[in-house]
Design a protein around this motif. Sequence first.
Motif, PDB file in Angstrom:
ATOM      1  N   VAL A  16       0.730  -1.229  -0.067  1.00 48.38           N
ATOM      2  CA  VAL A  16       0.014  -0.041  -0.127  1.00 48.38           C
ATOM      3  C   VAL A  16       0.858   1.245   0.029  1.00 48.38           C
ATOM      4  N   VAL A  17       1.865   1.195   0.847  1.00 50.14           N
ATOM      5  CA  VAL A  17       2.941   2.416   0.824  1.00 50.14           C
ATOM      6  C   VAL A  17       3.322   2.400  -0.686  1.00 50.14           C
ATOM      7  N   LEU A  18       4.145   1.561  -1.244  1.00 53.32           N
ATOM      8  CA  LEU A  18       4.498   1.495  -2.736  1.00 53.32           C
ATOM      9  C   LEU A  18       3.676   2.021  -3.306  1.00 53.32           C
ATOM     10  N   LEU A  19       2.421   1.731  -3.551  1.00 56.12           N
ATOM     11  CA  LEU A  19       1.298   2.031  -4.221  1.00 56.12           C
ATOM     12  C   LEU A  19       1.092   3.530  -4.201  1.00 56.12           C
ATOM     13  N   ALA A  20       1.137   4.020  -2.968  1.00 54.36           N
ATOM     14  CA  ALA A  20       0.744   5.544  -2.836  1.00 54.36           C
ATOM     15  C   ALA A  20       2.008   6.328  -3.299  1.00 54.36           C
ATOM     16  N   VAL A  21       3.227   5.837  -3.339  1.00 56.41           N
ATOM     17  CA  VAL A  21       4.537   6.476  -3.637  1.00 56.41           C
ATOM     18  C   VAL A  21       4.219   6.436  -4.936  1.00 56.41           C
ATOM     19  N   LYS A  22       4.114   5.508  -5.620  1.00 60.17           N
ATOM     20  CA  LYS A  22       4.077   5.337  -7.165  1.00 60.17           C
ATOM     21  C   LYS A  22       2.932   6.312  -7.901  1.00 60.17           C
ATOM     22  N   GLY A  23       1.572   6.238  -6.994  1.00 62.01           N
ATOM     23  CA  GLY A  23       0.470   7.299  -7.444  1.00 62.01           C
ATOM     24  C   GLY A  23       0.859   8.767  -7.150  1.00 62.01           C
ATOM     25  N   PHE A  24       1.503   8.981  -6.196  1.00 58.72           N
ATOM     26  CA  PHE A  24       1.831  10.301  -5.960  1.00 58.72           C
ATOM     27  C   PHE A  24       3.033  10.651  -7.232  1.00 58.72           C
ATOM     28  N   ALA A  25       3.663   9.963  -7.511  1.00 56.94           N
ATOM     29  CA  ALA A  25       4.806  10.278  -8.329  1.00 56.94           C
ATOM     30  C   ALA A  25       4.111  10.424  -9.748  1.00 56.94           C
ATOM     31  N   PHE A  26       3.230   9.725 -10.047  1.00 64.24           N
ATOM     32  CA  PHE A  26       2.415   9.605 -11.434  1.00 64.24           C
ATOM     33  C   PHE A  26       1.668  10.923 -11.525  1.00 64.24           C
ATOM     34  N   VAL A  27       0.799  11.269 -10.366  1.00 66.33           N
ATOM     35  CA  VAL A  27      -0.054  12.434 -10.460  1.00 66.33           C
ATOM     36  C   VAL A  27       0.798  13.877 -10.433  1.00 66.33           C
ATOM     37  N   ASN A  28       1.806  13.691  -9.656  1.00 65.24           N
ATOM     38  CA  ASN A  28       2.691  14.949  -9.591  1.00 65.24           C
ATOM     39  C   ASN A  28       3.284  15.118 -11.120  1.00 65.24           C
TER      40      ASN A  28
END
Length: 97
Positions: A16-28
Amino acid sequence: MDIYAFQSTTWLVVLVVLLAVKGFAFVNALTYSVEAYNAAGKLTKQAWCAITGLGFAAQLILISSSPLGIIHLVFTIAALVYIADVRPALAEVTSPR
């Protein structure tokens, strides 16, 4: 306490943490303009959006696999490089002076 339950919970938290990191990077990566990437001297916006987007999608598709798999590791490193190197450079060139 059951060791297998602890291990399963730990893997779930990591995923879940890795999903959040990757999601944040993509949206940013989507939020900055093409000109900002050029001014910062980084890969193009399309490249970073593709890298981080594929990483986010792979994380969603492979959510039940180990976070130590090669796909997870490669895209996690890419997302962390974006967050640690590219994002600050983009913020610097787009900040009002």
